[in-house]
Write an enzyme that holds these catalytic residues in place. Structure first.
Site, mmCIF file in Angstrom:
data_model
loop_
_atom_site.group_PDB
_atom_site.id
_atom_site.type_symbol
_atom_site.label_atom_id
_atom_site.label_comp_id
_atom_site.label_asym_id
_atom_site.label_seq_id
_atom_site.Cartn_x
_atom_site.Cartn_y
_atom_site.Cartn_z
ATOM 1 N N CYS A 1 -1.373 -0.314 -3.650
ATOM 2 C CA CYS A 1 -2.235 0.842 -3.871
ATOM 3 C C CYS A 1 -1.393 2.119 -3.893
ATOM 4 C CB CYS A 1 -3.346 0.862 -2.815
ATOM 5 S SG CYS A 1 -4.737 1.957 -3.161
ATOM 6 N N ALA A 2 -1.662 3.054 -3.012
ATOM 7 C CA ALA A 2 -0.862 4.283 -2.948
ATOM 8 C C ALA A 2 0.397 4.097 -2.106
ATOM 9 C CB ALA A 2 -1.703 5.427 -2.382
#
Length: 188
Positions: A105-106
């Protein structure tokens, strides 16, 4: 010998990613240690309000050896990981020892901030790595990207594929297929 995996659980992490990794890695027979960034063990509130209670604190396992450091993403979880010097130190130490590092994800932003993505291919939640303007990083639009010992993935929807790829890397194809079969999911 079972692989040892450390998963730091930061406030605001994406719970779907964290729990998917923990669950699938344990199904594969790996030793999974979850660690809070806080000074003492207690519930950590994730991005969607789910509470996770890690087994230990990051301080208590900093000197331990692990085969894989796995970072769940989400916000503000990723920002909390990036703001923690211990996490950045672990990322650099694991890279220096030639150990596996996974981020979804991030969370690949943490790897970028730690300076270990130079010359590598990686993926992340759309826009996360791009906004860092990292030099000499090939950002790919793929569910999972493996470059040497760095494994990155896009987000909650790719958490299962990400975890299964890691199982295959740390164990073997048979272990991956065994875990996948137990999920009642078509084997890759």
């Amino acid at each position: 010998m079972s692989s040892r995996i450390l998963i730091p659980i930061a406030p605001g992490c994406e719970e779907l990613e964290a729990v998917t990794m923990i669950n699938l890695f344990r199904r594969a027979g790996f030793t999974v240690i979850t660690a809070t960034l806080a000074d003492q063990v207690g519930p950590v509130t994730c991005a969607r309000g789910t509470l996770i209670i890690p087994e230990t604190t990051l301080d208590q396992v900093m000197a331990n050896e692990f085969d894989l450091l796995a970072l769940p993403g989400g916000q503000p979880g990723t920002n909390n990981l990036m703001a923690d010097d211990r996490v950045l130190s672990l990322v650099r130490s694991m890279a220096g020892k030639g150990r596996h590092i996974a981020a979804i994800c991030a969370a690949p932003m943490v790897l970028g901030k730690a300076g270990i993505l130079e010359g590598k291919s990686a993926t992340s939640y759309p826009g996360s790595l791009e906004k860092m303007a990292l030099k000499n990083v090939r950002i790919k639009d793929a569910p999972v990207v493996i470059d040497g010992r760095i494994i990155t993935s896009r987000g909650p929807g790719t958490a299962m594929d990400f975890s299964l790829e890691i199982i295959e890397i740390l164990a073997d194809t048979a272990t991956r297929k065994s875990v996948e079969a137990g999920l009642q999911r078509p084997c890759s």
